[in-house]
Write an enzyme that holds these catalytic residues in place. Structure first.
Site, short mmCIF file in Angstrom:
data_model
loop_
_atom_site.label_atom_id
_atom_site.label_comp_id
_atom_site.label_asym_id
_atom_site.label_seq_id
_atom_site.Cartn_x
_atom_site.Cartn_y
_atom_site.Cartn_z
N ARG A 100 0.82 -1.21 0.00
CA ARG A 100 0.00 0.00 0.00
C ARG A 100 0.86 1.27 0.00
NH1 ARG A 100 -2.31 -3.57 -1.46
NH2 ARG A 100 -4.20 -4.53 -0.67
N SER A 141 -11.28 -0.92 2.77
CA SER A 141 -10.61 -1.41 3.97
C SER A 141 -10.12 -0.24 4.81
CB SER A 141 -9.43 -2.31 3.60
OG SER A 141 -9.88 -3.47 2.95
N GLU A 175 -5.42 2.41 6.61
CA GLU A 175 -5.29 2.32 5.16
C GLU A 175 -6.05 3.48 4.51
OE1 GLU A 175 -6.39 -0.84 1.63
OE2 GLU A 175 -5.30 -1.55 3.39
#
Length: 320
Positions: A181, A230, A304
């Site tokens: 990420r 998420s 996130e």
């Protein structure tokens, strides 16, 4: 333009000798543009007409003014006080997709799902995972978005960005230092175009895989709710062998509420705006979950979802 005047720092962008072809909007509402449907305004929103238009504005904009590109706003919380400086939102001029040998060249404003579907029509496999990622291609590069066994680091050949000082650069994927990420892009740069590698395959097989991904996502995630994907990253293996949702569930946070914000009963790593949540509710809920998970398991969850902007009533740090 609106009847609201541009702030002083932005007046260099609309003068007798310079008018951007794109749209400059002071105090532009952002909440309705986000998947959560919350948040304050952008001090100035710029929607460029082309890469050249964007580069010219970046060259003229005082360097002390922060720039923040926003894509589909599928994984962000815009805080209630809004965003200082210039928010850049790419639209029609950045949504072209063309085949380039065994790959696609796509504008940064293209939705991930649209790219996956275009690849299927072109008989190109390897991009099906994009059908399971909400958002746009520019944001997918910036956060190395991934799902269903692949990620952007696997398929990206190069990315074109406009830098904060208005240069157009083409960067090879190897220069982005991809991680989980994460991608390293020039500070405050704006992704404008990418090339994605793929391989030839029967279109019917590609469409079948996209259908499977969409069905799996719909079965497991609250895709029809006001959500942001998420909420927390999965921990590194040396931190925990359990995924974020498992830690959240074990800490008793499934269905937890703060104001109008709730952790989803269907997938407890997803936050929901149940109808009247504020950005503060959502961020407060996330922080409450992090505290409970750490208290229960010793693991510190990392966001996130990006939280951007100022809380309500916080002062601005931008020159008048």
């Amino acid at each position: 333009m609106t009847d609201i005047p541009l702030p002083q720092w932005a007046q260099v962008l609309d003068t007798d000798d310079f008018h951007p072809r794109g749209r400059l909007t002071p105090q532009a509402a952002l909440g309705a543009r986000t998947w959560f449907r919350v948040g304050g305004p952008a001090e100035v929103l710029f929607q460029p007409a082309s890469t050249e238009d964007l580069a010219q504005v970046m060259q003229r904009l005082p360097l002390e003014v922060p720039v923040l590109p926003l894509g589909a706003c599928s994984n962000v919380i815009v805080r209630d006080g809004g965003i200082d400086g210039m928010v850049i939102r790419l639209a029609r001029g950045f949504s072209t997709i063309t085949r380039d040998g065994e790959g696609l060249v796509a504008g940064a404003a293209c939705l991930d799902m649209t790219v996956a579907e275009h690849a299927a029509e072109s008989g190109l496999s390897g991009l099906e995972f994009l059908a399971g990622i909400p958002g746009s291609i520019g944001g997918a590069v910036a956060m190395n978005a991934g799902a269903y066994g692949s990620d952007m680091a696997t398929v990206l050949d190069w990315v074109e960005v406009v830098t904060r000082d208005g240069r157009l650069l083409r960067l090879p994927a190897a220069s982005l230092d991809f991680g989980y990420r994460h991608a390293t892009l020039p500070p405050q740069s704006v992704v404008v175009r990418v090339r994605l590698a793929a391989v030839d395959a029967p279109p019917a097989a590609i469409r079948q895989r996209i259908g499977e991904i969409r069905a799996a996502r719909e079965a497991a995630q609250p895709v029809r709710a006001r959500t942001g994907g998420s909420t927390f990253r999965n921990p590194d293996p040396d931190e925990s062998g359990r995924r974020a949702w498992e830690l959240i569930d074990a800490a008793g946070c499934r269905g937890l509420r703060v104001g109008g914000a709730q952790m989803s009963e269907k997938h407890c790593n997803f936050m929901l705006n149940t109808g009247d949540a504020t950005a503060a509710d959502l961020e407060g809920l996330g922080d409450a979950v992090r505290r409970r998970v750490h208290g229960h398991t010793g693991v510190t969850l990392r966001w996130e979802i990006k939280r951007i902007g100022r809380p309500a009533h916080a002062g601005t740090g931008i020159p008048a």
